[in-house]
Structure formats: C-alpha cells, structure tokens
Design a protein around this motif. Sequence first.
Motif, mmCIF file in Angstrom:
data_model
loop_
_atom_site.group_PDB
_atom_site.id
_atom_site.type_symbol
_atom_site.label_atom_id
_atom_site.label_comp_id
_atom_site.label_asym_id
_atom_site.label_seq_id
_atom_site.Cartn_x
_atom_site.Cartn_y
_atom_site.Cartn_z
ATOM 1 N N ILE A 34 63.538 79.914 50.357
ATOM 2 C CA ILE A 34 63.306 80.433 51.710
ATOM 3 C C ILE A 34 62.156 81.435 51.675
ATOM 4 C CG2 ILE A 34 64.296 81.960 53.492
ATOM 5 C CD1 ILE A 34 65.475 79.205 53.674
ATOM 6 N N TRP A 35 61.322 81.352 52.687
ATOM 7 C CA TRP A 35 60.255 82.325 52.908
ATOM 8 C C TRP A 35 60.588 83.003 54.232
ATOM 9 C CZ3 TRP A 35 54.558 80.457 53.946
ATOM 10 C CH2 TRP A 35 53.734 81.560 54.218
ATOM 11 N N ALA A 36 60.873 84.282 54.201
ATOM 12 C CA ALA A 36 61.236 85.036 55.409
ATOM 13 C C ALA A 36 60.054 85.896 55.829
ATOM 14 C CB ALA A 36 62.458 85.897 55.140
ATOM 15 N N ILE A 37 59.384 85.482 56.887
ATOM 16 C CA ILE A 37 58.200 86.193 57.375
ATOM 17 C C ILE A 37 58.654 87.209 58.425
ATOM 18 C CG2 ILE A 37 55.915 85.970 58.414
ATOM 19 C CD1 ILE A 37 55.996 82.975 57.576
ATOM 20 N N PRO A 38 58.350 88.488 58.215
ATOM 21 C CA PRO A 38 58.774 89.502 59.189
ATOM 22 C C PRO A 38 58.055 89.345 60.534
ATOM 23 C CG PRO A 38 57.478 90.506 57.418
ATOM 24 C CD PRO A 38 57.630 89.052 57.078
ATOM 25 N N GLY A 39 58.734 89.760 61.578
ATOM 26 C CA GLY A 39 58.197 89.623 62.933
ATOM 27 C C GLY A 39 56.833 90.250 63.133
ATOM 28 N N GLU A 40 56.569 91.378 62.478
ATOM 29 C CA GLU A 40 55.274 92.037 62.686
ATOM 30 C C GLU A 40 54.102 91.219 62.164
ATOM 31 O OE1 GLU A 40 57.330 94.019 59.131
ATOM 32 O OE2 GLU A 40 57.876 93.596 61.212
ATOM 33 N N ARG A 41 54.373 90.202 61.339
ATOM 34 C CA ARG A 41 53.291 89.337 60.842
ATOM 35 C C ARG A 41 53.195 88.022 61.618
ATOM 36 N NH1 ARG A 41 51.641 87.357 56.879
ATOM 37 N NH2 ARG A 41 53.427 86.523 55.770
ATOM 38 N N MET A 42 54.074 87.820 62.570
ATOM 39 C CA MET A 42 54.104 86.571 63.324
ATOM 40 C C MET A 42 53.356 86.711 64.658
ATOM 41 S SD MET A 42 55.645 84.382 61.458
ATOM 42 C CE MET A 42 55.760 83.101 62.700
ATOM 43 N N LYS A 43 52.762 85.621 65.089
ATOM 44 C CA LYS A 43 51.993 85.594 66.336
ATOM 45 C C LYS A 43 52.813 86.086 67.532
ATOM 46 C CE LYS A 43 49.461 82.338 69.272
ATOM 47 N NZ LYS A 43 49.031 80.935 69.409
ATOM 48 N N MET A 44 54.063 85.647 67.627
ATOM 49 C CA MET A 44 54.894 86.012 68.769
ATOM 50 C C MET A 44 55.782 87.227 68.491
ATOM 51 S SD MET A 44 53.783 83.899 70.937
ATOM 52 C CE MET A 44 54.868 84.195 72.305
ATOM 53 N N GLY A 45 55.672 87.801 67.310
ATOM 54 C CA GLY A 45 56.409 89.016 66.986
ATOM 55 C C GLY A 45 57.858 88.822 66.564
ATOM 56 N N HIS A 46 58.287 87.579 66.382
ATOM 57 C CA HIS A 46 59.658 87.293 65.980
ATOM 58 C C HIS A 46 59.689 86.906 64.501
ATOM 59 C CE1 HIS A 46 60.944 87.273 70.164
ATOM 60 N NE2 HIS A 46 59.897 86.514 70.431
ATOM 61 N N PRO A 47 60.695 87.359 63.747
ATOM 62 C CA PRO A 47 60.794 86.937 62.344
ATOM 63 C C PRO A 47 60.914 85.417 62.260
ATOM 64 C CG PRO A 47 62.520 88.542 62.897
ATOM 65 C CD PRO A 47 61.798 88.208 64.157
ATOM 66 N N HIS A 48 60.447 84.866 61.163
ATOM 67 C CA HIS A 48 60.448 83.408 61.005
ATOM 68 C C HIS A 48 60.906 83.046 59.602
ATOM 69 C CE1 HIS A 48 59.368 79.273 61.583
ATOM 70 N NE2 HIS A 48 58.339 79.313 60.762
ATOM 71 N N VAL A 49 61.844 82.119 59.522
ATOM 72 C CA VAL A 49 62.351 81.632 58.241
ATOM 73 C C VAL A 49 61.742 80.263 57.978
ATOM 74 C CG1 VAL A 49 64.424 80.925 56.978
ATOM 75 C CG2 VAL A 49 64.502 82.909 58.496
ATOM 76 N N GLN A 133 60.485 75.095 63.318
ATOM 77 C CA GLN A 133 59.696 75.103 62.088
ATOM 78 C C GLN A 133 58.286 75.620 62.348
ATOM 79 O OE1 GLN A 133 60.884 74.680 59.091
ATOM 80 N NE2 GLN A 133 58.891 75.225 58.259
ATOM 81 N N LEU A 134 57.743 75.320 63.502
ATOM 82 C CA LEU A 134 56.395 75.762 63.850
ATOM 83 C C LEU A 134 56.390 77.189 64.425
ATOM 84 C CD1 LEU A 134 55.141 72.429 65.433
ATOM 85 C CD2 LEU A 134 54.425 73.419 63.241
ATOM 86 N N ALA A 135 57.553 77.810 64.489
ATOM 87 C CA ALA A 135 57.710 79.176 65.020
ATOM 88 C C ALA A 135 57.287 79.266 66.479
ATOM 89 C CB ALA A 135 56.956 80.200 64.169
ATOM 90 N N HIS A 136 57.513 78.190 67.212
ATOM 91 C CA HIS A 136 57.241 78.217 68.640
ATOM 92 C C HIS A 136 58.436 78.811 69.352
ATOM 93 C CE1 HIS A 136 54.121 74.756 68.252
ATOM 94 N NE2 HIS A 136 53.638 75.925 67.885
ATOM 95 N N VAL A 137 58.173 79.632 70.336
ATOM 96 C CA VAL A 137 59.220 80.334 71.072
ATOM 97 C C VAL A 137 59.534 79.558 72.343
ATOM 98 C CG1 VAL A 137 59.793 82.500 72.242
ATOM 99 C CG2 VAL A 137 58.483 82.544 70.120
ATOM 100 N N GLU A 138 60.813 79.428 72.639
ATOM 101 C CA GLU A 138 61.280 78.796 73.867
ATOM 102 C C GLU A 138 60.653 79.502 75.064
ATOM 103 O OE1 GLU A 138 62.837 76.707 76.679
ATOM 104 O OE2 GLU A 138 63.590 76.193 74.684
ATOM 105 N N LYS A 139 60.044 78.739 75.955
ATOM 106 C CA LYS A 139 59.378 79.335 77.114
ATOM 107 C C LYS A 139 60.372 79.803 78.182
ATOM 108 C CE LYS A 139 54.977 76.858 76.605
ATOM 109 N NZ LYS A 139 54.794 77.398 75.320
ATOM 110 N N ASN A 140 61.507 79.130 78.287
ATOM 111 C CA ASN A 140 62.523 79.505 79.249
ATOM 112 C C ASN A 140 63.234 80.757 78.740
ATOM 113 O OD1 ASN A 140 65.348 79.624 80.258
ATOM 114 N ND2 ASN A 140 64.667 77.858 81.469
#
Length: 171
Positions: A34-49, A133-140
Amino acid sequence: MRTRLAMRLLLLTSVRTAELRGATWNEIDLKSAIWAIPGERMKMGHPHVVPLSTQAIEILKEIRKITGATAADDYVFPNVKDKSRPMAPTTINAALIRTGFNGERLFRAHGARGTFSTWAHEQGFTPLAIERQLAHVEKNRVSRAYNKAELLPERQKMMQDWGDALQSMSD
C-alpha cells in the motif's frame, strides 16, 4: 535508470506525476503493498490509498537500492543533483520527448491515467473502483459525504491485473 523506473511506476500506479515525484518512503508500506499519499500532497486535498502490484513493489525495491534511501522522509525519486528535493517536474515528459515518443505532443505522462482507465473499463471493473483508483472525487456533495468506500479488494485485484497486463506486453 531512475527515470525509467519512475515512468514504469507511474504506469503501474496511475497516480499523477506530482504525486509520484513527491513520494517519500514513509508513505510506502511494502509488506502491505500500500502507498498512502497524504491529503496535502493530493490535487483535491484528500488522502489517497494506492494498492501496489507485485511489479510496483519490485520497482520500489530496485529504486531503493539505486538511491540508497535509508530515512523514512527520503524521496523515493530524489533529484539527482540534490537529494533533499524531489525529481524535477519535467523529467518524465522530457524523457518521452527524448525517446521520440512524444514528438508531436500526442502523449504526456498524465495520459497514462487515461490509458489505465480505458483498460480497466474494458476489463469490466466497476466505474466507482476505477474513479477511486484515479483519486477522483465524487461531484455530488451528498454522495461524497456518505460514501467513503475505498473498494480496496477490487482495486488491489485491478492493479495486480493491470501490472500483469503491462508485464505481458514487455515480455
């Protein structure tokens, strides 16, 4: 060699280049794959696994040998001239240009994400797992507030199948 490994890991994980370049060893759990990317490094600000395939794990082990990284906060892909900085932002796309693959700007490193998405849809993986997987955030906003599912079992299978498919192309 470092750039080639970075390009391979980018393909195997379908992360954005900024996420790959900024990766540190404290984000990577080789045992759990597992690679756990912290939210502050993500485009949308959410942590990503990011589930890691066996091929991705092998690349990570190889790059660690090459760079000699020992500290948890060492970059996975450090800048060649200054290990306290990550790989330069232009490195991967510049490599594509040098190889002649990107001469007409038809393909950029970010395009690997679209290639993965197309493949995953064609293989019948659920759209929500692909989007996660692509770290896309639900728009709704309501759906986003209620559905926190990571869908890790499906995503782990998807990423291993993707790793196997890429490996079969290079064999």
